[in-house]
Enzyme design. Structure first.
Site, PDB file in Angstrom:
ATOM      1  N   LYS A  54      -2.760   8.459  -7.696  1.00 55.56           N
ATOM      2  CA  LYS A  54      -3.441   7.831  -8.836  1.00 55.56           C
ATOM      3  C   LYS A  54      -4.531   8.761  -9.373  1.00 55.56           C
ATOM      4  O   LYS A  54      -4.714   8.898 -10.579  1.00 55.56           O
ATOM      5  CB  LYS A  54      -4.042   6.482  -8.412  1.00 55.56           C
ATOM      6  CG  LYS A  54      -2.975   5.400  -8.181  1.00 55.56           C
ATOM      7  CD  LYS A  54      -3.519   4.166  -7.495  1.00 55.56           C
ATOM      8  CE  LYS A  54      -2.402   3.188  -7.138  1.00 55.56           C
ATOM      9  NZ  LYS A  54      -2.847   2.067  -6.295  1.00 55.56           N
ATOM     10  N   GLN A  98      -7.973  -0.414  -3.123  1.00 52.51           N
ATOM     11  CA  GLN A  98      -6.632  -0.185  -2.588  1.00 52.51           C
ATOM     12  C   GLN A  98      -6.334  -1.165  -1.449  1.00 52.51           C
ATOM     13  O   GLN A  98      -7.130  -1.320  -0.523  1.00 52.51           O
ATOM     14  CB  GLN A  98      -6.504   1.273  -2.102  1.00 52.51           C
ATOM     15  CG  GLN A  98      -5.125   1.652  -1.620  1.00 52.51           C
ATOM     16  CD  GLN A  98      -4.065   1.602  -2.726  1.00 52.51           C
ATOM     17  OE1 GLN A  98      -4.268   2.071  -3.834  1.00 52.51           O
ATOM     18  NE2 GLN A  98      -2.915   1.010  -2.421  1.00 52.51           N
ATOM     19  N   ASP A 121      -6.131  -3.938 -12.088  1.00 58.58           N
ATOM     20  CA  ASP A 121      -4.941  -4.388 -11.353  1.00 58.58           C
ATOM     21  C   ASP A 121      -4.514  -5.790 -11.795  1.00 58.58           C
ATOM     22  O   ASP A 121      -3.445  -6.254 -11.413  1.00 58.58           O
ATOM     23  CB  ASP A 121      -5.218  -4.413  -9.837  1.00 58.58           C
ATOM     24  CG  ASP A 121      -4.862  -3.092  -9.168  1.00 58.58           C
ATOM     25  OD1 ASP A 121      -3.946  -2.411  -9.671  1.00 58.58           O
ATOM     26  OD2 ASP A 121      -5.489  -2.757  -8.148  1.00 58.58           O
TER      27      ASP A 121
END
Ligand code: NAD
Length: 289
Positions: A54, A98, A121
């Site tokens: 990422k 994460q 997200d």
């Protein structure tokens, strides 16, 4: 006949190239460079790879990225304080924690603490609520990637029967809702299956579009797929040192009309969508100042 391969790697690369130009134009006109802050707690090897990928993708797209690597022993209170700091930092537009988090940390409490305007997200209940009401602020990355893959493959969704295998909050449930809504690459009749579903092969065989997101290596076999169905394989499973999806690719590709490979299908799309969401978050921040 062998199925057409839906090449997520290629599609994601072209999205990222376009995005790089859009980010450059945004930065030039506004003086703001979008920034993503990723928080990684502990040493989970897969998570480390995801975060590194990422980070590299951000840099290539002209998006600033900072990765905060916190010790496995970080307490929930410390992590919440850290998230609050990122929430209050105006230079940070998107925040990503994460997953999975270490067992002593309550995942939902931490995800709920991310400011909804920085929730790239799309896990915050406010954003999930907006998504369910078909007025999304952000679209969750993997489901959005799946929808774009379906669109780019030229598959008609309007009126089709979509069967989703798996009802997770991250993939199964949101992708089902997104394809059910009124709209483009949507308006499908959706069935979401899970461990309790009866006669599963019968249900999956009724799918025009089958999306497998269960995390079981090669679970979907040829007898579970209707001839000429479009098959989207979200699964990422390590088997004998090899990455395999939730679909038995070799046999299913004999009867499907189109199929995503693993790796190189949904995975690269997820990252491309995260970059798009970070740019959206930067736009939102400007609008709200
Ligand atoms: P999860 O474990 O949170 O959810 C799995 C779901 O599958 C559950 O709802 C469960 O009920 C269902 N399920 C499990 N076994 C089943 C069975 N035998 N029959 C019917 N339903 C069953 O998983 P998740 O986070 O949704 O991830 C699913 C897979 O997708 C994993 O392999 C994960 O690594 C992968 N994934 C890939 C990406 C990507 O970018 N490609 C992103 C997220 C997840």
């Amino acid at each position: 006949m062998s199925a057409r391969i839906i090449d997520g790697k290629l599609i994601a690369a072209s999205i990222r190239e376009r995005l790089r130009d859009t980010v450059a134009a945004f930065t030039q006109t506004t003086g703001v460079t979008p920034k993503l802050a990723a928080v990684l707690v502990g040493e989970d090897p897969a998570s480390q790879v995801y975060v590194r990928n990422k980070e590299q993708a951000c840099t290539k797209a002209g998006i600033l990225s900072e990765v905060h690597r916190l010790d496995e022993a970080t307490t929930q209170a410390d992590l919440l304080r850290f998230v609050a700091r990122l929430n209050n930092d105006p230079s940070v537009h998107g925040i990503l924690v994460q997953l999975p988090l270490p067992k002593h940390i309550h995942q939902i409490t931490v995800l709920d603490a991310i400011h909804p305007l920085k929730d790239v997200d799309c896990f915050h209940p406010e954003n999930v609520g907006l998504l369910f009401q078909n007025r999304p602020r952000f679209l969750p990355c993997t489901p959005q990637g799946i929808q774009v893959l379906i669109r780019e493959s030229g598959t008609a969704v309007n009126g089709a029967h979509v069967v989703v295998l798996g009802r997770s909050e991250i993939v199964g449930k949101p992708v089902g809702i997104m394809l059910l809504q009124k709209g483009e690459t949507a308006n499908a009749t959706v069935t979401i299956c899970h461990r309790g579903t009866r006669n599963l092969p019968e249900v999956t065989r009724s799918a025009d579009i089958l999306i497998a997101a269960i995390g079981r290596p090669e679970f979907v076999t040829q007898d579970m797929v209707r001839k000429d169905a479009v098959v989207i394989d979200v699964g990422i499973n390590r088997q004998n040192n090899k990455l395999v999806g939730d679909v038995a690719f070799e046999s299913v590709s004999q009867i499907a009309s189109a199929i995503t490979p693993v790796p190189g299908g949904v995975g690269p799309m997820t990252i491309a969508m995260l970059l798009e969401n970070t740019l959206s978050a930067a736009r939102l921040a400007l609008k709200n100042t």
